[in-house]
Design a protein around this motif. Structure first.
Motif, PDB file in Angstrom:
ATOM      1  N   GLU A  78      21.800  17.956 -11.965  1.00 53.54           N
ATOM      2  CA  GLU A  78      21.961  16.547 -12.326  1.00 53.54           C
ATOM      3  C   GLU A  78      21.106  15.685 -11.410  1.00 53.54           C
ATOM      4  O   GLU A  78      20.440  14.763 -11.861  1.00 53.54           O
ATOM      5  CB  GLU A  78      23.427  16.170 -12.147  1.00 53.54           C
ATOM      6  CG  GLU A  78      24.200  15.473 -13.217  1.00 53.54           C
ATOM      7  CD  GLU A  78      23.585  15.214 -14.547  1.00 53.54           C
ATOM      8  OE1 GLU A  78      23.139  14.070 -14.760  1.00 53.54           O
ATOM      9  OE2 GLU A  78      23.571  16.077 -15.409  1.00 53.54           O
ATOM     10  N   GLN A  79      21.126  16.027 -10.104  1.00 53.21           N
ATOM     11  CA  GLN A  79      20.331  15.276  -9.140  1.00 53.21           C
ATOM     12  C   GLN A  79      18.839  15.464  -9.429  1.00 53.21           C
ATOM     13  O   GLN A  79      18.077  14.499  -9.433  1.00 53.21           O
ATOM     14  CB  GLN A  79      20.663  15.741  -7.722  1.00 53.21           C
ATOM     15  CG  GLN A  79      19.959  14.945  -6.642  1.00 53.21           C
ATOM     16  CD  GLN A  79      20.334  15.403  -5.250  1.00 53.21           C
ATOM     17  OE1 GLN A  79      20.978  16.438  -5.076  1.00 53.21           O
ATOM     18  NE2 GLN A  79      19.941  14.658  -4.250  1.00 53.21           N
ATOM     19  N   SER A  98      17.886  13.499 -12.451  1.00 54.89           N
ATOM     20  CA  SER A  98      17.750  12.083 -12.122  1.00 54.89           C
ATOM     21  C   SER A  98      16.428  11.825 -11.394  1.00 54.89           C
ATOM     22  O   SER A  98      15.719  10.864 -11.705  1.00 54.89           O
ATOM     23  CB  SER A  98      18.931  11.657 -11.254  1.00 54.89           C
ATOM     24  OG  SER A  98      18.800  10.326 -10.863  1.00 54.89           O
ATOM     25  N   GLU A 116      13.643  12.089 -13.927  1.00 57.18           N
ATOM     26  CA  GLU A 116      13.596  10.912 -14.794  1.00 57.18           C
ATOM     27  C   GLU A 116      12.938   9.743 -14.071  1.00 57.18           C
ATOM     28  O   GLU A 116      12.131   9.019 -14.659  1.00 57.18           O
ATOM     29  CB  GLU A 116      15.003  10.541 -15.265  1.00 57.18           C
ATOM     30  CG  GLU A 116      15.561  11.480 -16.313  1.00 57.18           C
ATOM     31  CD  GLU A 116      17.017  11.220 -16.660  1.00 57.18           C
ATOM     32  OE1 GLU A 116      17.685  10.468 -15.921  1.00 57.18           O
ATOM     33  OE2 GLU A 116      17.474  11.779 -17.670  1.00 57.18           O
TER      34      GLU A 116
END
Length: 171
Positions: free
Chosen positions: A95-96, A99, A102
């Protein structure tokens, strides 16, 4: 605790008591359920006790089997908990990373847009310079052509004057 061997009725009563307690304590029928696990463990202990009365060796072997099963289940639970923790860590890391990626994509998109604008600006500048240079070259060519025409006319005029002077009768 009785030392008399268990009868068929005792086993049936034990089974009925197990079913009654499972219903009473609302144990789940499937999946992991600590209530169901505890009730079955108590039932198994009672069966071991009843069998130990009839044959002590068989009872001791069942105790060993029960303890081994409990240790195996405990190992599986530890492994399961460890794998859940590992999975959670990996999920958080991904998830990190997602992010971060992105954000990196946004930065690169902004950089691409900025560079595209710069390219368009430079192409416009090139086009403007080329047009100015072409206009300048056309003006210079026209001026040169006009100058050449002027000198041709001047030369022609002078040539005619010279011819007229040369062809004039000498006195």
């Amino acid at each position: 605790v009785s030392s008399t061997p268990a009868t068929k009725n005792d086993v049936i009563n034990l089974q009925e008591e197990l079913d009654r307690r499972l219903q009473l304590k609302q144990a789940r029928e499937t999946g992991i359920c600590p209530i169901r696990e505890e009730l079955y463990a108590q039932c198994f202990d009672e069966l071991i006790r009843q069998i130990s009365i009839i044959c002590a060796e068989r009872g001791l072997l069942l105790l060993r089997v029960r303890d081994e099963i409990r240790m195996t289940i405990q190992a599986y639970q530890t492994l399961y908990e460890s794998s859940i923790a590992f999975g959670m860590r990996k999920a958080l890391q991904s998830e990190q990373k997602k992010s971060e990626m992105e954000n990196k994509i946004k930065e690169l998109d902004n950089e691409c847009s900025r560079l595209q604008n710069e390219v368009e600006e430079l192409e416009q500048n090139i086009e403007d310079v080329e047009k100015r240079e072409q206009d300048q070259q056309e003006r210079e060519e026209k001026a040169h052509k006009d100058e050449v025409e002027f000198w041709k006319r001047s030369n022609e005029k002078l040539k005619k004057e010279l011819e007229s002077l040369l062809s004039a009768p000498k006195k």
